[in-house]
Motif scaffolding. Structure first.
Motif, PDB file in Angstrom:
ATOM      1  N   LYS A  81     -29.443 -38.696  56.040  1.00 53.16           N
ATOM      2  CA  LYS A  81     -30.784 -39.189  56.350  1.00 53.16           C
ATOM      3  C   LYS A  81     -31.048 -40.542  55.674  1.00 53.16           C
ATOM      4  O   LYS A  81     -31.586 -41.468  56.301  1.00 53.16           O
ATOM      5  N   LYS A  82     -30.621 -40.650  54.423  1.00 52.33           N
ATOM      6  CA  LYS A  82     -30.796 -41.900  53.680  1.00 52.33           C
ATOM      7  C   LYS A  82     -30.006 -43.032  54.337  1.00 52.33           C
ATOM      8  O   LYS A  82     -30.501 -44.147  54.483  1.00 52.33           O
ATOM      9  N   GLU A  83     -28.783 -42.745  54.743  1.00 52.85           N
ATOM     10  CA  GLU A  83     -27.954 -43.760  55.399  1.00 52.85           C
ATOM     11  C   GLU A  83     -28.531 -44.162  56.756  1.00 52.85           C
ATOM     12  O   GLU A  83     -28.481 -45.331  57.125  1.00 52.85           O
ATOM     13  N   ILE A  84     -29.070 -43.204  57.481  1.00 50.85           N
ATOM     14  CA  ILE A  84     -29.709 -43.509  58.760  1.00 50.85           C
ATOM     15  C   ILE A  84     -30.869 -44.470  58.530  1.00 50.85           C
ATOM     16  O   ILE A  84     -31.041 -45.454  59.255  1.00 50.85           O
ATOM     17  N   LYS A  85     -31.645 -44.180  57.510  1.00 50.26           N
ATOM     18  CA  LYS A  85     -32.784 -45.038  57.188  1.00 50.26           C
ATOM     19  C   LYS A  85     -32.311 -46.421  56.742  1.00 50.26           C
ATOM     20  O   LYS A  85     -32.860 -47.441  57.164  1.00 50.26           O
ATOM     21  N   ASN A  86     -31.281 -46.481  55.892  1.00 53.10           N
ATOM     22  CA  ASN A  86     -30.760 -47.764  55.406  1.00 53.10           C
ATOM     23  C   ASN A  86     -30.206 -48.617  56.545  1.00 53.10           C
ATOM     24  O   ASN A  86     -30.292 -49.843  56.502  1.00 53.10           O
ATOM     25  N   GLU A  87     -29.625 -47.964  57.531  1.00 50.53           N
ATOM     26  CA  GLU A  87     -29.024 -48.685  58.664  1.00 50.53           C
ATOM     27  C   GLU A  87     -30.040 -48.962  59.772  1.00 50.53           C
ATOM     28  O   GLU A  87     -29.702 -49.564  60.782  1.00 50.53           O
ATOM     29  N   ASN A  88     -31.273 -48.529  59.572  1.00 51.39           N
ATOM     30  CA  ASN A  88     -32.335 -48.689  60.570  1.00 51.39           C
ATOM     31  C   ASN A  88     -31.922 -48.139  61.940  1.00 51.39           C
ATOM     32  O   ASN A  88     -32.148 -48.762  62.973  1.00 51.39           O
ATOM     33  N   LEU A  89     -31.295 -46.958  61.921  1.00 47.91           N
ATOM     34  CA  LEU A  89     -30.877 -46.328  63.161  1.00 47.91           C
ATOM     35  C   LEU A  89     -32.031 -45.515  63.730  1.00 47.91           C
ATOM     36  O   LEU A  89     -32.837 -44.932  62.996  1.00 47.91           O
ATOM     37  N   ASN A  90     -32.102 -45.475  65.025  1.00 44.12           N
ATOM     38  CA  ASN A  90     -33.122 -44.678  65.690  1.00 44.12           C
ATOM     39  C   ASN A  90     -32.498 -43.334  66.053  1.00 44.12           C
ATOM     40  O   ASN A  90     -31.689 -43.247  66.971  1.00 44.12           O
ATOM     41  N   VAL A  91     -32.886 -42.293  65.349  1.00 43.46           N
ATOM     42  CA  VAL A  91     -32.322 -40.967  65.564  1.00 43.46           C
ATOM     43  C   VAL A  91     -33.454 -40.022  65.945  1.00 43.46           C
ATOM     44  O   VAL A  91     -34.451 -39.929  65.231  1.00 43.46           O
ATOM     45  N   SER A  92     -33.271 -39.339  67.058  1.00 47.96           N
ATOM     46  CA  SER A  92     -34.305 -38.409  67.503  1.00 47.96           C
ATOM     47  C   SER A  92     -34.165 -37.073  66.774  1.00 47.96           C
ATOM     48  O   SER A  92     -33.085 -36.714  66.299  1.00 47.96           O
ATOM     49  N   SER A  93     -35.247 -36.346  66.742  1.00 54.99           N
ATOM     50  CA  SER A  93     -35.216 -35.047  66.063  1.00 54.99           C
ATOM     51  C   SER A  93     -34.310 -34.062  66.793  1.00 54.99           C
ATOM     52  O   SER A  93     -33.759 -33.156  66.177  1.00 54.99           O
ATOM     53  N   SER A  94     -34.134 -34.247  68.092  1.00 53.35           N
ATOM     54  CA  SER A  94     -33.276 -33.331  68.843  1.00 53.35           C
ATOM     55  C   SER A  94     -31.802 -33.492  68.474  1.00 53.35           C
ATOM     56  O   SER A  94     -31.003 -32.583  68.684  1.00 53.35           O
ATOM     57  N   SER A  95     -31.434 -34.634  67.899  1.00 49.22           N
ATOM     58  CA  SER A  95     -30.039 -34.834  67.494  1.00 49.22           C
ATOM     59  C   SER A  95     -29.765 -34.313  66.085  1.00 49.22           C
ATOM     60  O   SER A  95     -28.613 -34.185  65.675  1.00 49.22           O
TER      61      SER A  95
END
Length: 91
Positions: A57-71
């Motif tokens: 989750k932290k890496e997703i946030k750091n990379e500014n990735l758009n991740v849906s809750s369904s994934s």
């Protein structure tokens, strides 16, 4: 003479019954301890998965990735199954 043999047998029988009772108590204590250890292991596995998920989750946030809750749910399922496979191989 026969009465002496009966008394001896009764003493041996009482001793064996006592040994059996102690063995059953020990077996129950071991079973209880095994359940306790298994619950502790499960708890630690869950904590480990949570830590890994927080890192992701932290890496997703750091990379500014758009991740849906369904994934997220499939990601958690993959993490759990990977850990289960690794644990099965250790045993």
């Amino acid at each position: 003479m026969k009465q002496l043999n009966f008394q001896t047998i009764d003493k041996k029988l009482a001793k064996k019954n006592s040994e059996l009772l102690e063995l059953r108590k020990t077996r129950q204590k071991l079973a209880d301890k095994e359940k306790e250890i298994c619950a502790s292991i499960d708890n630690l596995h869950n904590q480990k998965i949570e830590v890994i998920f927080e890192q992701v989750k932290k890496e997703i946030k750091n990379e500014n990735l758009n991740v849906s809750s369904s994934s997220i749910i499939p990601l958690l399922d993959v993490l759990r199954s990977k850990h289960q496979i690794a644990d099965d191989e250790k045993i």
